[in-house]
Motif scaffolding. Structure first.
Motif, mmCIF file in Angstrom:
data_model
loop_
_atom_site.group_PDB
_atom_site.id
_atom_site.type_symbol
_atom_site.label_atom_id
_atom_site.label_comp_id
_atom_site.label_asym_id
_atom_site.label_seq_id
_atom_site.Cartn_x
_atom_site.Cartn_y
_atom_site.Cartn_z
ATOM 1 N N ALA A 83 0.839 -1.202 0.000
ATOM 2 C CA ALA A 83 0.000 0.000 0.000
ATOM 3 C C ALA A 83 0.873 1.251 0.000
ATOM 4 C CB ALA A 83 -0.930 0.008 1.211
ATOM 5 N N VAL A 84 2.097 1.139 0.517
ATOM 6 C CA VAL A 84 3.050 2.257 0.524
ATOM 7 C C VAL A 84 3.866 2.246 -0.761
ATOM 8 C CG1 VAL A 84 5.093 3.199 1.678
ATOM 9 C CG2 VAL A 84 3.191 2.331 3.043
ATOM 10 N N ALA A 85 4.403 1.083 -1.123
ATOM 11 C CA ALA A 85 5.281 0.945 -2.283
ATOM 12 C C ALA A 85 4.477 0.453 -3.490
ATOM 13 C CB ALA A 85 6.419 -0.005 -1.961
ATOM 14 N N THR A 86 3.664 1.332 -4.046
ATOM 15 C CA THR A 86 2.817 0.961 -5.185
ATOM 16 C C THR A 86 3.635 0.924 -6.474
ATOM 17 O OG1 THR A 86 2.226 3.242 -5.707
ATOM 18 C CG2 THR A 86 0.822 2.088 -4.098
ATOM 19 N N ASP A 87 3.102 0.248 -7.473
ATOM 20 C CA ASP A 87 3.777 0.175 -8.770
ATOM 21 C C ASP A 87 3.924 1.559 -9.401
ATOM 22 O OD1 ASP A 87 3.972 -2.568 -8.503
ATOM 23 O OD2 ASP A 87 2.253 -3.006 -9.797
ATOM 24 N N LYS A 88 2.888 2.395 -9.286
ATOM 25 C CA LYS A 88 2.961 3.752 -9.857
ATOM 26 C C LYS A 88 4.027 4.577 -9.152
ATOM 27 C CE LYS A 88 -1.705 4.191 -11.665
ATOM 28 N NZ LYS A 88 -2.961 4.935 -11.644
ATOM 29 N N LEU A 89 4.115 4.436 -7.833
ATOM 30 C CA LEU A 89 5.131 5.176 -7.086
ATOM 31 C C LEU A 89 6.526 4.664 -7.435
ATOM 32 C CD1 LEU A 89 5.344 7.491 -5.093
ATOM 33 C CD2 LEU A 89 5.190 5.839 -3.224
ATOM 34 N N GLU A 90 6.640 3.351 -7.657
ATOM 35 C CA GLU A 90 7.926 2.781 -8.070
ATOM 36 C C GLU A 90 8.345 3.325 -9.437
ATOM 37 O OE1 GLU A 90 10.270 -1.468 -8.275
ATOM 38 O OE2 GLU A 90 8.082 -1.480 -8.427
ATOM 39 N N ALA A 91 7.406 3.448 -10.358
ATOM 40 C CA ALA A 91 7.717 3.998 -11.679
ATOM 41 C C ALA A 91 8.195 5.447 -11.557
ATOM 42 C CB ALA A 91 6.495 3.907 -12.592
ATOM 43 N N ALA A 92 7.539 6.226 -10.707
ATOM 44 C CA ALA A 92 7.961 7.619 -10.485
ATOM 45 C C ALA A 92 9.347 7.658 -9.857
ATOM 46 C CB ALA A 92 6.944 8.334 -9.600
ATOM 47 N N HIS A 93 9.587 6.780 -8.901
ATOM 48 C CA HIS A 93 10.901 6.704 -8.241
ATOM 49 C C HIS A 93 11.980 6.364 -9.271
ATOM 50 C CE1 HIS A 93 13.855 5.829 -5.089
ATOM 51 N NE2 HIS A 93 14.181 4.785 -5.827
ATOM 52 N N ASN A 94 11.729 5.347 -10.096
ATOM 53 C CA ASN A 94 12.715 4.938 -11.098
ATOM 54 C C ASN A 94 12.983 6.051 -12.104
ATOM 55 O OD1 ASN A 94 13.009 2.453 -9.872
ATOM 56 N ND2 ASN A 94 11.550 1.428 -11.215
ATOM 57 N N SER A 95 11.964 6.819 -12.444
ATOM 58 C CA SER A 95 12.159 7.971 -13.338
ATOM 59 C C SER A 95 13.053 9.019 -12.677
ATOM 60 C CB SER A 95 10.815 8.599 -13.711
ATOM 61 O OG SER A 95 10.083 7.745 -14.537
ATOM 62 N N ALA A 96 12.863 9.231 -11.379
ATOM 63 C CA ALA A 96 13.700 10.197 -10.655
ATOM 64 C C ALA A 96 15.150 9.716 -10.595
ATOM 65 C CB ALA A 96 13.142 10.418 -9.251
ATOM 66 N N VAL A 97 15.357 8.412 -10.426
ATOM 67 C CA VAL A 97 16.716 7.860 -10.421
ATOM 68 C C VAL A 97 17.365 8.083 -11.786
ATOM 69 C CG1 VAL A 97 18.086 5.733 -10.268
ATOM 70 C CG2 VAL A 97 16.247 6.155 -8.606
ATOM 71 N N THR A 98 16.640 7.771 -12.851
ATOM 72 C CA THR A 98 17.158 7.971 -14.204
ATOM 73 C C THR A 98 17.500 9.438 -14.444
ATOM 74 O OG1 THR A 98 15.920 6.073 -15.045
ATOM 75 C CG2 THR A 98 16.624 7.714 -16.659
ATOM 76 N N SER A 99 16.629 10.326 -14.014
ATOM 77 C CA SER A 99 16.868 11.759 -14.165
ATOM 78 C C SER A 99 18.114 12.184 -13.389
ATOM 79 C CB SER A 99 15.647 12.536 -13.682
ATOM 80 O OG SER A 99 15.869 13.912 -13.779
ATOM 81 N N GLY A 100 18.275 11.658 -12.188
ATOM 82 C CA GLY A 100 19.461 11.978 -11.380
ATOM 83 C C GLY A 100 20.743 11.535 -12.058
ATOM 84 N N ILE A 101 20.730 10.349 -12.628
ATOM 85 C CA ILE A 101 21.901 9.840 -13.344
ATOM 86 C C ILE A 101 22.207 10.722 -14.548
ATOM 87 C CG2 ILE A 101 22.746 7.918 -14.759
ATOM 88 C CD1 ILE A 101 21.102 6.055 -12.859
ATOM 89 N N GLN A 102 21.184 11.071 -15.311
ATOM 90 C CA GLN A 102 21.375 11.884 -16.511
ATOM 91 C C GLN A 102 21.879 13.294 -16.175
ATOM 92 O OE1 GLN A 102 17.476 11.519 -18.272
ATOM 93 N NE2 GLN A 102 18.046 9.681 -19.413
ATOM 94 N N SER A 103 21.357 13.888 -15.102
ATOM 95 C CA SER A 103 21.809 15.237 -14.746
ATOM 96 C C SER A 103 23.254 15.214 -14.264
ATOM 97 C CB SER A 103 20.885 15.875 -13.701
ATOM 98 O OG SER A 103 20.950 15.186 -12.475
ATOM 99 N N ARG A 104 23.624 14.187 -13.508
ATOM 100 C CA ARG A 104 25.022 14.067 -13.072
ATOM 101 C C ARG A 104 25.942 13.909 -14.282
ATOM 102 N NH1 ARG A 104 22.199 14.074 -8.973
ATOM 103 N NH2 ARG A 104 22.819 13.881 -6.841
ATOM 104 N N GLN A 105 25.518 13.078 -15.236
ATOM 105 C CA GLN A 105 26.324 12.863 -16.430
ATOM 106 C C GLN A 105 26.484 14.158 -17.223
ATOM 107 O OE1 GLN A 105 28.038 9.979 -17.307
ATOM 108 N NE2 GLN A 105 29.020 11.468 -18.641
ATOM 109 N N ALA A 106 25.425 14.950 -17.325
ATOM 110 C CA ALA A 106 25.502 16.225 -18.050
ATOM 111 C C ALA A 106 26.483 17.184 -17.376
ATOM 112 C CB ALA A 106 24.117 16.860 -18.143
ATOM 113 N N ILE A 107 26.482 17.213 -16.057
ATOM 114 C CA ILE A 107 27.408 18.088 -15.332
ATOM 115 C C ILE A 107 28.838 17.607 -15.510
ATOM 116 C CG2 ILE A 107 28.098 18.892 -13.038
ATOM 117 C CD1 ILE A 107 25.053 18.815 -12.315
ATOM 118 N N ILE A 108 29.051 16.293 -15.430
ATOM 119 C CA ILE A 108 30.395 15.736 -15.634
ATOM 120 C C ILE A 108 30.879 16.054 -17.041
ATOM 121 C CG2 ILE A 108 31.677 13.561 -15.877
ATOM 122 C CD1 ILE A 108 29.915 12.541 -13.472
#
Length: 127
Positions: A83-108
């Protein structure tokens, strides 16, 4: 700003770039609204302080945590409660992780390009 301070600031930025950390919480807007109230001195509170207050009060729950270190180590957490870790929330979380990786790569890449330009256009060693 002194040269030593500038070097320290660059060192701090590099340290910040070495870790991607994403925390995803589940809760209500009301719980965050309560936690965002200024402290006893009327000062605005940091986002981490707001989250800690809401989490300690049991009003929000950590659903997912991902920590990725530059050297390849990873820490992953998923709450057992579906009820806390829903599939939709997991998808949003994974998108945030991907975004974090991409922004770090752009800065590097930006720092890499700046170093290349400072060296007169020659590619840095290792490329």
């Amino acid at each position: 700003m002194s040269l030593q301070e500038a070097i320290q600031n660059v060192g701090n930025m590099i340290k910040d770039l070495s870790v991607v950390k994403v925390r995803t919480y589940s809760g209500t807007v009301a719980s965050i609204r309560t936690a965002t109230q200024p402290d006893a001195n009327g000062n605005e509170r940091s986002f981490d302080d707001i989250l800690n207050t809401a989490e300690e009060g049991g009003e929000i729950k950590l659903a997912f945590l991902t920590v990725l270190n530059l050297e390849g180590d990873a820490l992953l957490f998923r709450a057992e409660d579906s009820a806390v870790a829903t599939d939709k929330l997991e998808a949003a979380h994974n998108s945030a992780v991907t975004s974090g990786i991409q922004s770090r790569q752009a800065i590097i890449d930006m720092f890499k390009d700046m170093a290349t330009n400072l060296m007169g256009g020659a590619a840095p060693a290792g490329d």
